[in-house]
Design a protein around this motif. Structure first.
Motif, short mmCIF file in Angstrom:
data_model
loop_
_atom_site.label_atom_id
_atom_site.label_comp_id
_atom_site.label_asym_id
_atom_site.label_seq_id
_atom_site.Cartn_x
_atom_site.Cartn_y
_atom_site.Cartn_z
N PHE A 115 5.51 3.10 18.08
CA PHE A 115 6.50 3.34 17.02
C PHE A 115 6.78 4.83 16.88
O PHE A 115 7.94 5.24 16.70
N GLN A 116 5.74 5.66 16.95
CA GLN A 116 5.95 7.10 16.85
C GLN A 116 6.77 7.61 18.04
O GLN A 116 7.60 8.52 17.89
N ALA A 117 6.55 7.02 19.22
CA ALA A 117 7.35 7.40 20.39
C ALA A 117 8.82 7.08 20.17
O ALA A 117 9.71 7.85 20.58
N ALA A 139 0.83 -1.21 0.00
CA ALA A 139 0.00 0.00 0.00
C ALA A 139 0.85 1.25 0.00
O ALA A 139 0.47 2.27 -0.58
N VAL A 140 2.02 1.21 0.64
CA VAL A 140 2.90 2.38 0.66
C VAL A 140 3.41 2.69 -0.73
O VAL A 140 3.46 3.85 -1.15
N VAL A 141 3.77 1.67 -1.48
CA VAL A 141 4.35 1.86 -2.82
C VAL A 141 3.30 2.29 -3.82
O VAL A 141 3.55 3.14 -4.68
N TYR A 151 5.27 0.20 8.48
CA TYR A 151 4.59 0.30 7.18
C TYR A 151 3.37 1.22 7.28
O TYR A 151 3.14 2.06 6.38
N ARG A 152 2.60 1.09 8.34
CA ARG A 152 1.39 1.89 8.47
C ARG A 152 1.71 3.35 8.77
O ARG A 152 1.03 4.25 8.26
N THR A 153 2.73 3.59 9.57
CA THR A 153 3.16 4.97 9.79
C THR A 153 3.66 5.58 8.48
O THR A 153 3.38 6.76 8.18
#
Length: 228
Positions: free
Chosen positions: A120-122, A2-4, A74-76
């Motif tokens: 993950f953001q932390a 989905a990112v690509v 991946y989701r971030t």
């Protein structure tokens, strides 16, 4: 995938059919996968840090834990690519259609997996605060930890100058001569710098980390990032 395959023609929360295989697509997938693995390798050193007791608790991640870190990466990456770009400016985040679009992507994932995104953001925030853009206070604290306290001496950075106060005298020197103490501003200005840097996706952040900490790669201009 989905990112690509993401682009502005379709909202990011709607699944896309797999595109035809090509060498360019495989290279992009390989780069994203290697970056996610690099974040999984880095996680124990960021999560268990600080005191000796915290460092003593450091361990390797299990395969399931590494999988969750990669999934959060991946989701971030997808969220940052979709919403932190020139299309979404500083003041668009409060517009109802934009809020609904962002919420639609986040609602596609269970609550416990949203917690993985926060974790993950932390980790990314810690990387920015400690390595990529440390504050003046962090740099001075590192100097004190390395060389110890200097009795009667007070160090602080003001603007682009380092002030050393001792015995009622103040010695002022350009901060560039004291790179070990020069940071990215005081606590207030540093807060906004960190918030802006967190708009970068995990690939860009890892590139900065490798350049600053490991001296790898060559930095270029990062385009298409909306600094909210």
């Amino acid at each position: 995938m989905a990112v690509v395959t993401h682009n502005t023609t379709q909202p990011p929360h709607i699944p896309r059919p797999a595109p035809p295989q090509s060498l360019s697509l495989l290279k992009q997938l390989l780069h994203i996968g290697e970056t996610a693995n690099a974040w999984a390798d880095l996680y124990p050193f960021i999560h268990w840090r600080g005191t000796e007791e915290e460092c003593a608790s450091r361990r390797l991640l299990t395969e399931q834990e590494r999988y969750r870190i990669r999934r959060a990466c991946y989701r971030t990456w997808l969220y940052d690519t979709a919403f932190h770009n020139s299309t979404f400016g500083r003041y668009t985040r409060l517009q109802p259609p934009i809020v609904r679009s962002r919420a639609a992507l986040l609602r596609a994932w269970p609550t416990h997996q949203l917690g993985e995104l926060l974790d993950f953001q932390a980790m990314m925030k810690t990387v920015v605060e400690l390595y990529v853009c440390p504050s003046n206070g962090t740099m001075i604290q590192r100097h004190k930890e390395r060389y110890g306290e200097m009795p009667g001496v007070s160090l602080h950075v003001q603007g682009q100058r380092l002030l050393c106060s001792a015995n009622n005298f103040v010695i002022t020197r350009p901060a560039r001569y004291y790179e070990a103490w020069e940071g990215w501003g005081d606590d207030v200005s540093h807060y906004y710098i960190v918030e802006d840097m967190l708009k970068l996706h995990p690939g860009q952040m890892m590139e900065l980390y490798d350049f600053v900490v490991n001296g790898k790669g060559k930095l270029g201009m990062i385009d298409g990032v909306a600094m909210e």
